[in-house]
Design a protein around this motif. Structure first.
Motif: not given
Length: 179
Positions: A151-157
């Motif tokens: 995953t990525s930080s943008e997806y998590i956010a």
């Protein structure tokens, strides 16, 4: 009479525009999710400060490092079962499937500083992570997500619900590939 009606209409207009601005600012708040290993590694290599600012937040790096890497009094909450180790636990470990039961199951909320949430499956990755259950944890500062999927930080956010700006959000991808 016309003046009173006009006055009331103007008041309603003013209050509705003020309310809509507040709502808009809350809805547009930026959620920052930081990869924890790079954050802690950069603080070690630079020999830098004990506190770092991440967009309008101060993070006590040494305390965060201790909470993540040192043995602490903890609560483990998985599959509706609560296990507490030590007195005055500061850590809570759980998984995404247990989040809906946190408020009713965890009674020792007053000292919890960090919650570690395991995200094990693609289904959990694609679900909204609702932070509302953590509003009753008075000393909670850090939410740490460990993903067993990429995953990525943008997806998590983009999958955080009921964000509370008093929380610092961190993540790590750990698929258990240890060689």
């Amino acid at each position: 009479m016309k003046q009173k009606v006009l006055f009331i209409v103007v008041l309603v207009f003013i209050y509705s525009s003020v309310f809509s601005q507040d709502t808009k600012s809350v809805q547009n708040e930026t959620i920052v999710v930081t990869e924890i290993n790079s954050l802690l590694a950069s603080s070690r290599t630079s020999g830098s400060a004990r506190t770092i600012a991440i967009p309008s937040k101060n993070i006590e790096l040494q305390r965060l490092n201790d909470l993540v890497t040192q043995v602490q009094s903890s609560i483990y909450f998985y599959k509706s079962e609560v296990k507490t180790f030590g007195n005055s636990p500061t850590n809570l470990y759980t998984d995404a499937s247990s989040l809906g039961q946190i408020n009713n199951s965890i009674t020792e909320k007053q000292n919890i500083e960090i919650v570690t949430i395991l995200i094990n499956t693609e289904h959990e990755l694609n679900s909204v992570i609702d932070l509302a259950p953590f509003s009753n944890f008075p000393n909670l500062k850090y939410l740490y997500f460990i993903y067993n999927v990429n995953t990525s930080s943008e997806y998590i956010a983009s999958h955080i619900g009921h964000y509370d700006s008093r929380f610092n959000l961190f993540y790590k991808i750990d698929k258990g590939d240890r060689n």
